[in-house]
Design a protein around this motif. Structure first.
Motif, PDB file in Angstrom:
ATOM      1  N   CYS A  95       0.932  -1.342   0.030  1.00  0.00           N
ATOM      2  CA  CYS A  95      -0.040  -0.075  -0.119  1.00  0.00           C
ATOM      3  C   CYS A  95       0.937   1.062  -0.160  1.00  0.00           C
ATOM      4  O   CYS A  95       0.726   2.137  -0.624  1.00  0.00           O
ATOM      5  N   LEU A  96       1.783   1.348   0.854  1.00  0.00           N
ATOM      6  CA  LEU A  96       2.633   2.476   0.942  1.00  0.00           C
ATOM      7  C   LEU A  96       3.535   2.678  -0.365  1.00  0.00           C
ATOM      8  O   LEU A  96       3.613   3.836  -0.696  1.00  0.00           O
ATOM      9  N   SER A  97       3.929   1.597  -1.007  1.00  0.00           N
ATOM     10  CA  SER A  97       4.576   1.573  -2.331  1.00  0.00           C
ATOM     11  C   SER A  97       3.756   2.094  -3.374  1.00  0.00           C
ATOM     12  O   SER A  97       4.141   2.970  -4.297  1.00  0.00           O
ATOM     13  N   ILE A  98       2.403   1.774  -3.351  1.00  0.00           N
ATOM     14  CA  ILE A  98       1.318   2.237  -4.396  1.00  0.00           C
ATOM     15  C   ILE A  98       1.374   3.670  -4.045  1.00  0.00           C
ATOM     16  O   ILE A  98       1.367   4.649  -5.031  1.00  0.00           O
ATOM     17  N   GLY A  99       1.295   4.110  -2.813  1.00  0.00           N
ATOM     18  CA  GLY A  99       1.016   5.498  -2.416  1.00  0.00           C
ATOM     19  C   GLY A  99       2.339   6.356  -2.875  1.00  0.00           C
ATOM     20  O   GLY A  99       2.249   7.527  -3.320  1.00  0.00           O
ATOM     21  N   VAL A 102       3.937  10.809  -9.397  1.00  0.00           N
ATOM     22  CA  VAL A 102       2.856  11.578 -10.187  1.00  0.00           C
ATOM     23  C   VAL A 102       2.434  12.791  -9.866  1.00  0.00           C
ATOM     24  O   VAL A 102       2.675  13.754 -10.723  1.00  0.00           O
ATOM     25  N   THR A 103       2.222  12.935  -8.645  1.00  0.00           N
ATOM     26  CA  THR A 103       1.748  14.162  -8.266  1.00  0.00           C
ATOM     27  C   THR A 103       2.670  15.228  -7.784  1.00  0.00           C
ATOM     28  O   THR A 103       2.375  16.419  -8.056  1.00  0.00           O
ATOM     29  N   ARG A 104       3.828  14.953  -7.382  1.00  0.00           N
ATOM     30  CA  ARG A 104       4.775  15.941  -7.021  1.00  0.00           C
ATOM     31  C   ARG A 104       5.186  17.007  -7.844  1.00  0.00           C
ATOM     32  O   ARG A 104       5.073  18.096  -7.811  1.00  0.00           O
ATOM     33  N   SER A 105       5.394  16.548  -9.162  1.00  0.00           N
ATOM     34  CA  SER A 105       5.671  17.733  -9.985  1.00  0.00           C
ATOM     35  C   SER A 105       4.313  18.516 -10.391  1.00  0.00           C
ATOM     36  O   SER A 105       4.511  20.028 -10.602  1.00  0.00           O
ATOM     37  N   ALA A 106       3.339  17.935 -10.560  1.00  0.00           N
ATOM     38  CA  ALA A 106       2.129  18.736 -10.777  1.00  0.00           C
ATOM     39  C   ALA A 106       1.585  19.493  -9.725  1.00  0.00           C
ATOM     40  O   ALA A 106       1.134  20.685  -9.960  1.00  0.00           O
ATOM     41  N   ILE A 107       1.911  19.250  -8.294  1.00  0.00           N
ATOM     42  CA  ILE A 107       1.717  20.167  -7.230  1.00  0.00           C
ATOM     43  C   ILE A 107       2.460  21.612  -7.323  1.00  0.00           C
ATOM     44  O   ILE A 107       2.040  22.531  -6.933  1.00  0.00           O
ATOM     45  N   THR A 132      -0.605   8.664   3.981  1.00  0.00           N
ATOM     46  CA  THR A 132       0.226   7.853   4.664  1.00  0.00           C
ATOM     47  C   THR A 132      -0.587   7.000   5.607  1.00  0.00           C
ATOM     48  O   THR A 132      -0.479   5.742   5.789  1.00  0.00           O
ATOM     49  N   LEU A 133      -1.323   7.747   6.537  1.00  0.00           N
ATOM     50  CA  LEU A 133      -1.958   7.168   7.509  1.00  0.00           C
ATOM     51  C   LEU A 133      -3.370   6.142   7.008  1.00  0.00           C
ATOM     52  O   LEU A 133      -3.435   4.966   7.366  1.00  0.00           O
ATOM     53  N   LEU A 134      -3.834   6.720   5.986  1.00  0.00           N
ATOM     54  CA  LEU A 134      -4.704   5.753   5.047  1.00  0.00           C
ATOM     55  C   LEU A 134      -4.210   4.553   4.449  1.00  0.00           C
ATOM     56  O   LEU A 134      -4.967   3.524   4.694  1.00  0.00           O
ATOM     57  N   ALA A 173      -5.931  -0.166  -7.219  1.00  0.00           N
ATOM     58  CA  ALA A 173      -5.364   0.132  -8.616  1.00  0.00           C
ATOM     59  C   ALA A 173      -6.224   1.446  -9.007  1.00  0.00           C
ATOM     60  O   ALA A 173      -5.595   2.383  -9.674  1.00  0.00           O
ATOM     61  N   LEU A 174      -7.240   1.590  -8.731  1.00  0.00           N
ATOM     62  CA  LEU A 174      -8.174   2.631  -8.931  1.00  0.00           C
ATOM     63  C   LEU A 174      -7.729   3.662  -8.082  1.00  0.00           C
ATOM     64  O   LEU A 174      -7.700   4.970  -8.572  1.00  0.00           O
ATOM     65  N   ASN A 175      -7.210   3.609  -6.821  1.00  0.00           N
ATOM     66  CA  ASN A 175      -6.738   4.640  -6.232  1.00  0.00           C
ATOM     67  C   ASN A 175      -5.350   5.200  -7.013  1.00  0.00           C
ATOM     68  O   ASN A 175      -5.209   6.549  -6.928  1.00  0.00           O
ATOM     69  N   ALA A 176      -4.720   4.346  -7.266  1.00  0.00           N
ATOM     70  CA  ALA A 176      -3.288   4.947  -8.011  1.00  0.00           C
ATOM     71  C   ALA A 176      -3.750   5.563  -9.443  1.00  0.00           C
ATOM     72  O   ALA A 176      -3.050   6.579  -9.798  1.00  0.00           O
ATOM     73  N   LEU A 177      -4.596   4.965 -10.292  1.00  0.00           N
ATOM     74  CA  LEU A 177      -5.072   5.436 -11.388  1.00  0.00           C
ATOM     75  C   LEU A 177      -5.727   7.028 -11.271  1.00  0.00           C
ATOM     76  O   LEU A 177      -5.424   7.912 -11.924  1.00  0.00           O
ATOM     77  N   TRP A 178      -6.320   7.337 -10.128  1.00  0.00           N
ATOM     78  CA  TRP A 178      -6.883   8.549 -10.059  1.00  0.00           C
ATOM     79  C   TRP A 178      -5.755   9.660  -9.922  1.00  0.00           C
ATOM     80  O   TRP A 178      -6.102  10.670 -10.502  1.00  0.00           O
TER      81      TRP A 178
END
Length: 158
Positions: free
Chosen positions: A14-18, A24-29, A53-55, A89-94
């Protein structure tokens, strides 16, 4: 494999998927996301990493607890873990749809499916292990909030 090993293994997944979603998120932030109009209830950026992280930790513990019941009813546990894998998988896709493709509309449609899969996973987990079911409730609540936020961002920037 014992319960603790199963929990640790799923937490790491889970943490690896996160982490991969975070890449993907970092550069867009720092580039695209600041250019968007956001609703007044948009949390500050620093809130997201600790919450996720907690989730992810709670998701991993929940799935590990369910996996630990594999010897009691293999088919029910496999079904629950199948829904868990789909929602993960859907979590990562979002993240890819929203931050990678810069597409809040498509991400908004996808988050509805994600929410439904989390809900089904929570129901399946609760049948197997009550604590596992409860551990997914904050995740469901956060994704509910994220869906409203996603929809608001899409609306304000269409």
């Amino acid at each position: 494999m014992n319960k603790i090993t199963r929990i640790i293994l799923v937490v790491v997944v889970c943490l690896s998927i996160g982490y991969m979603s975070g890449v993907v998120t970092r550069s867009a932030i720092t580039t695209w996301y600041p250019t968007l109009v956001k609703p007044s209830f948009n949390p500050p950026n620093w809130v997201f990493a600790p919450v996720w992280t907690l989730l992810y930790l709670m998701m991993g513990v929940a799935a590990g607890l369910v996996w630990d019941k594999i010897n009691l009813d293999k088919e029910i546990v496999k079904k629950a873990l199948f829904f868990f894998a789909i929602q993960l998988a859907l979590n990562a896709l979002w993240s890819y749809l929203f931050f990678g493709l810069h597409n809040p509309m498509l991400a908004g449609l996808e988050i509805i499916i994600l929410w439904l899969m989390i809900y089904e996973t929570q129901i399946q987990f609760a049948k197997i292990n009550t604590i596992a079911g409860y551990l997914l409730v904050p995740y469901l609540a956060w994704v509910s909030f994220a869906a409203v936020l996603n929809g608001s961002i899409w609306w304000l920037n269409r």
